[in-house]
Design an enzyme around this catalytic site. Structure first.
Site, mmCIF file in Angstrom:
data_model
loop_
_atom_site.group_PDB
_atom_site.id
_atom_site.type_symbol
_atom_site.label_atom_id
_atom_site.label_comp_id
_atom_site.label_asym_id
_atom_site.label_seq_id
_atom_site.Cartn_x
_atom_site.Cartn_y
_atom_site.Cartn_z
ATOM 1 N N CYS A 210 -15.949 -15.315 0.868
ATOM 2 C CA CYS A 210 -15.091 -15.557 -0.293
ATOM 3 C C CYS A 210 -14.077 -14.438 -0.339
ATOM 4 O O CYS A 210 -13.589 -14.010 0.705
ATOM 5 C CB CYS A 210 -15.927 -15.647 -1.567
ATOM 6 S SG CYS A 210 -16.910 -14.164 -1.905
ATOM 7 N N ARG B 126 -6.083 -20.730 -2.903
ATOM 8 C CA ARG B 126 -6.223 -19.415 -2.250
ATOM 9 C C ARG B 126 -6.563 -19.604 -0.773
ATOM 10 O O ARG B 126 -6.013 -18.903 0.094
ATOM 11 C CB ARG B 126 -7.313 -18.582 -2.930
ATOM 12 C CG ARG B 126 -6.937 -18.081 -4.312
ATOM 13 C CD ARG B 126 -8.017 -17.178 -4.890
ATOM 14 N NE ARG B 126 -8.100 -15.900 -4.200
ATOM 15 C CZ ARG B 126 -9.073 -15.018 -4.374
ATOM 16 N NH1 ARG B 126 -10.076 -15.288 -5.206
ATOM 17 N NH2 ARG B 126 -9.080 -13.875 -3.721
#
Length: 287
Positions: free
Chosen positions: A245, A186
């Site tokens: 995040c 990611r």
């Protein structure tokens, strides 16, 4: 000294000693599934640590979403203080949080309580799995109602944060390093299962939060965590580290791990990637 982790043996002794009944201890179950928001409450009612109370990361621990403030925007501090008071948290109450996801949701509540100004909070090391593996008692059904308690005001924050404007300014004039807690693929922008844009904040480093744990789901030893973070951060002071995040939850796992390692003082970007990419003018890096 900042509280960080509590072992199952210590929590079970406090439960057996009646601390939850007297109000000296509050245990919060924050099990959650980002793709099935009702799963955590179902799991809680099927079985939980005796005396625990459930908190919902979508409905109770986040503010309403506007489309520009990320997937888990922080609630108003006074409203959050009221929620904690309604669950019996007073200034001297010891709070323990646990989940079944390696501590990522519990670490988020740990950070939020410190942001509220409440120092007496710890994460159950190993979480729900460790409690079960120890063969300890389990309670089923909803939590019992509590008698009304005095309100608690939001105190001086014990945890620092930065906003998107500060992160954007930092790209051109670096004063801190952003540490991205998402999975490596990611971070590199190869996949993005949760948000509409893939990639990472330019200049950010990557530390997938799962690297903080041993195979049994407990946190690595402090010395090992310290060595790993110091190697990654290249000697930077913890105060020059900002955690990020997808939506501000797993970033808290890295922040907690640094505290466990004795590297206290880092900060959180609560909006994280989901807020960052809501404005197409903000730059994105890949690779």
């Amino acid at each position: 000294m900042t509280m960080t982790l509590i072992p199952v043996s210590e929590l079970s002794a406090r439960v057996a000693g009646g601390d939850a009944e007297t109000g000296a201890l509050r245990i919060f179950d924050v099990r959650h599934d980002l793709t099935d928001h009702a799963a955590g409450r179902r799991a809680f009612e099927q079985g939980h640590v005796p005396g625990a109370r459930y908190l919902d990361h979508e409905a109770e621990l986040a503010a309403p979403k506007t489309g520009r403030n990320g997937r888990h925007p922080l609630p108003d501090r006074d409203r959050f203080a009221g929620l904690m008071a309604a669950h019996g948290v007073q200034p001297d109450t010891v709070v323990v949080a646990y989940d079944a996801s390696g501590g990522m949701f519990a670490a988020h509540l740990w950070w939020m309580l410190r942001w509220l100004g409440h120092d007496n909070v710890a994460v159950l090391d190993g979480g729900w799995q460790a409690w079960n593996a120890a063969g300890l008692p389990v309670q089923a059904g909803p939590a019992a109602p509590l008698a009304p308690l005095p309100g608690v005001s939001a105190g001086q924050p014990r945890a620092g944060s930065v906003d998107a404007a500060a992160v954007l300014a930092n790209i051109e004039r670096p004063e801190f390093v952003v540490l991205d807690a998402r999975a490596a693929n990611r971070y590199r922008g190869e996949v993005e299962p949760m948000d509409p844009v893939a990639g990472h904040i330019p200049g950010a480093l990557n530390r997938p939060n799962g690297e903080n744990l041993e195979a049994d789901g407990r946190f690595k030893a402090p010395a090992r965590l310290r060595a790993e973070f110091e190697s990654l951060l290249g000697g930077r002071d913890p105060s020059a580290v900002v955690h990020q995040c997808g939506s501000g939850i797993t970033a808290c796992h890295n922040l907690l791990a640094m505290e466990v390692a004795g590297l206290g003082g880092s900060r959180l970007y609560p909006g994280s990637w989901s807020e960052w990419v809501s404005d197409p003018a903000r730059p994105v890096a890949k690779g």
